[in-house]
Design a protein around this motif. Structure first.
Motif, PDB file in Angstrom:
ATOM      1  N   LYS A 166       0.829  -1.213   0.000  1.00 57.60           N
ATOM      2  CA  LYS A 166       0.000   0.000   0.000  1.00 57.60           C
ATOM      3  C   LYS A 166       0.862   1.261   0.000  1.00 57.60           C
ATOM      4  N   PRO A 167       0.315   2.356  -0.558  1.00 59.45           N
ATOM      5  CA  PRO A 167       1.045   3.625  -0.496  1.00 59.45           C
ATOM      6  C   PRO A 167       1.416   3.982   0.941  1.00 59.45           C
ATOM      7  N   GLY A 168       2.659   4.361   1.127  1.00 59.96           N
ATOM      8  CA  GLY A 168       3.161   4.731   2.451  1.00 59.96           C
ATOM      9  C   GLY A 168       3.652   3.562   3.277  1.00 59.96           C
ATOM     10  N   GLU A 169       3.436   2.340   2.804  1.00 62.31           N
ATOM     11  CA  GLU A 169       3.858   1.162   3.553  1.00 62.31           C
ATOM     12  C   GLU A 169       5.382   1.036   3.528  1.00 62.31           C
ATOM     13  N   PRO A 170       5.971   0.801   4.694  1.00 60.02           N
ATOM     14  CA  PRO A 170       7.431   0.661   4.710  1.00 60.02           C
ATOM     15  C   PRO A 170       7.887  -0.673   4.109  1.00 60.02           C
ATOM     16  N   LEU A 171       9.017  -0.623   3.450  1.00 53.60           N
ATOM     17  CA  LEU A 171       9.664  -1.836   2.949  1.00 53.60           C
ATOM     18  C   LEU A 171      10.815  -2.153   3.899  1.00 53.60           C
ATOM     19  N   LEU A 179      16.412   1.720  -8.371  1.00 58.24           N
ATOM     20  CA  LEU A 179      15.638   1.699  -9.612  1.00 58.24           C
ATOM     21  C   LEU A 179      14.155   1.938  -9.334  1.00 58.24           C
ATOM     22  N   LEU A 180      13.663   1.391  -8.224  1.00 65.11           N
ATOM     23  CA  LEU A 180      12.272   1.643  -7.838  1.00 65.11           C
ATOM     24  C   LEU A 180      12.062   3.119  -7.513  1.00 65.11           C
ATOM     25  N   LYS A 181      13.060   3.720  -6.875  1.00 65.90           N
ATOM     26  CA  LYS A 181      12.986   5.152  -6.560  1.00 65.90           C
ATOM     27  C   LYS A 181      12.970   5.977  -7.847  1.00 65.90           C
ATOM     28  N   GLN A 182      13.849   5.634  -8.784  1.00 63.36           N
ATOM     29  CA  GLN A 182      13.908   6.362 -10.054  1.00 63.36           C
ATOM     30  C   GLN A 182      12.595   6.272 -10.818  1.00 63.36           C
ATOM     31  N   GLY A 183      11.918   5.139 -10.696  1.00 66.21           N
ATOM     32  CA  GLY A 183      10.638   4.957 -11.381  1.00 66.21           C
ATOM     33  C   GLY A 183       9.460   5.575 -10.640  1.00 66.21           C
ATOM     34  N   GLY A 184       9.720   6.102  -9.430  1.00 63.28           N
ATOM     35  CA  GLY A 184       8.659   6.736  -8.658  1.00 63.28           C
ATOM     36  C   GLY A 184       7.812   5.764  -7.860  1.00 63.28           C
ATOM     37  N   VAL A 189       8.862   4.047  -5.074  1.00 58.70           N
ATOM     38  CA  VAL A 189       9.154   4.150  -3.639  1.00 58.70           C
ATOM     39  C   VAL A 189       9.811   5.496  -3.364  1.00 58.70           C
ATOM     40  N   GLN A 190       9.791   5.853  -2.092  1.00 61.66           N
ATOM     41  CA  GLN A 190      10.540   7.005  -1.621  1.00 61.66           C
ATOM     42  C   GLN A 190      11.551   6.495  -0.609  1.00 61.66           C
ATOM     43  N   VAL A 191      12.710   7.111  -0.620  1.00 61.67           N
ATOM     44  CA  VAL A 191      13.759   6.725   0.319  1.00 61.67           C
ATOM     45  C   VAL A 191      14.026   7.910   1.238  1.00 61.67           C
ATOM     46  N   HIS A 192      13.861   7.661   2.545  1.00 56.74           N
ATOM     47  CA  HIS A 192      14.109   8.694   3.549  1.00 56.74           C
ATOM     48  C   HIS A 192      15.232   8.199   4.451  1.00 56.74           C
ATOM     49  N   ARG A 193      16.136   9.102   4.760  1.00 54.19           N
ATOM     50  CA  ARG A 193      17.269   8.703   5.603  1.00 54.19           C
ATOM     51  C   ARG A 193      16.823   8.158   6.949  1.00 54.19           C
ATOM     52  N   SER A 234      13.325   7.404   7.992  1.00 50.02           N
ATOM     53  CA  SER A 234      12.225   6.434   8.024  1.00 50.02           C
ATOM     54  C   SER A 234      12.421   5.259   7.072  1.00 50.02           C
ATOM     55  N   GLY A 235      13.458   5.280   6.248  1.00 52.83           N
ATOM     56  CA  GLY A 235      13.741   4.155   5.371  1.00 52.83           C
ATOM     57  C   GLY A 235      13.007   4.242   4.042  1.00 52.83           C
ATOM     58  N   VAL A 236      12.737   3.075   3.470  1.00 51.82           N
ATOM     59  CA  VAL A 236      12.109   2.996   2.159  1.00 51.82           C
ATOM     60  C   VAL A 236      10.623   2.725   2.345  1.00 51.82           C
ATOM     61  N   ILE A 237       9.805   3.550   1.694  1.00 55.06           N
ATOM     62  CA  ILE A 237       8.356   3.348   1.754  1.00 55.06           C
ATOM     63  C   ILE A 237       7.797   3.344   0.332  1.00 55.06           C
ATOM     64  N   VAL A 238       6.675   2.637   0.172  1.00 52.70           N
ATOM     65  CA  VAL A 238       5.967   2.692  -1.108  1.00 52.70           C
ATOM     66  C   VAL A 238       5.506   4.135  -1.273  1.00 52.70           C
ATOM     67  N   ASN A 239       5.694   4.669  -2.463  1.00 52.35           N
ATOM     68  CA  ASN A 239       5.371   6.071  -2.710  1.00 52.35           C
ATOM     69  C   ASN A 239       3.936   6.362  -2.273  1.00 52.35           C
ATOM     70  N   PRO A 240       3.756   7.278  -1.295  1.00 53.75           N
ATOM     71  CA  PRO A 240       2.396   7.588  -0.854  1.00 53.75           C
ATOM     72  C   PRO A 240       1.634   8.433  -1.871  1.00 53.75           C
ATOM     73  N   ASP A 241       2.363   9.053  -2.775  1.00 50.79           N
ATOM     74  CA  ASP A 241       1.739   9.859  -3.826  1.00 50.79           C
ATOM     75  C   ASP A 241       1.466   8.953  -5.034  1.00 50.79           C
ATOM     76  N   PRO A 242       0.548   9.370  -5.885  1.00 47.27           N
ATOM     77  CA  PRO A 242       0.307   8.556  -7.087  1.00 47.27           C
ATOM     78  C   PRO A 242       1.598   8.351  -7.885  1.00 47.27           C
ATOM     79  N   ILE A 243       1.782   7.147  -8.364  1.00 49.21           N
ATOM     80  CA  ILE A 243       2.965   6.847  -9.170  1.00 49.21           C
ATOM     81  C   ILE A 243       2.821   7.596 -10.492  1.00 49.21           C
ATOM     82  N   PRO A 244       3.886   8.244 -10.926  1.00 53.11           N
ATOM     83  CA  PRO A 244       3.791   9.034 -12.155  1.00 53.11           C
ATOM     84  C   PRO A 244       3.277   8.202 -13.327  1.00 53.11           C
ATOM     85  N   ALA A 245       2.416   8.822 -14.129  1.00 59.14           N
ATOM     86  CA  ALA A 245       1.865   8.152 -15.317  1.00 59.14           C
ATOM     87  C   ALA A 245       2.988   7.881 -16.319  1.00 59.14           C
TER      88      ALA A 245
END
Length: 126
Positions: free
Chosen positions: A31-36, A59-64, A66-70, A72-83
């Motif tokens: 789910k969006p915002g879910e931590p990995l 690569l997941l970050k580059q594709g939008g 996931v987000q990587v935070h120093r 909180s770690g890696v989370i599924v992008n809480p924002d819509p994934i870019p079209a």
């Protein structure tokens, strides 16, 4: 989410991780915002090098995806994934060409291939 790696596959491990996380997002199992898991934790759990997991996450970050935070770690992008961009469509088309070529060489008709892709597409969505 459960990752299943095939160590005998010609597909690199980082690509298998990338594809399975993308599928997890597509299936809405992630789910969006879910931590990995952290890079270190996932690498340890599946028995691969840290750099392998790090490459997949980058690569997941580059594709939008996931987000990587120093902190909180890696989370599924809480924002819509870019079209899909024009570049994405060109890449997807390039990746489909060898699959379609193989299907033709192996005697699958266009209808057979369409049924196959629809079955996989629906399997991911369901």
């Amino acid at each position: 989410m459960y990752l299943q790696l095939n160590l005998q596959s010609e597909v690199p491990i980082y690509t298998q991780i990338l594809h399975q996380i993308m599928e997890g997002i597509a299936r809405k199992e992630l789910k969006p915002g879910e931590p990995l898991p952290s890079v270190r934790s996932l690498a340890s759990d599946i028995g691969v090098n840290l750099h392998t997991v790090n490459k997949a996450y980058n690569l997941l970050k580059q594709g939008g995806y996931v987000q990587v935070h120093r902190k909180s770690g890696v989370i599924v992008n809480p924002d819509p994934i870019p079209a899909a961009t024009e570049e994405d469509l060109e890449r997807i088309q390039a990746e489909l060409r060898p699959l379609i070529s193989e299907a033709i060489c192996k005697g699958l008709s266009e209808d057979d291939f369409e049924k196959l892709y629809r079955a996989v597409y629906r399997d991911i969505l369901n």
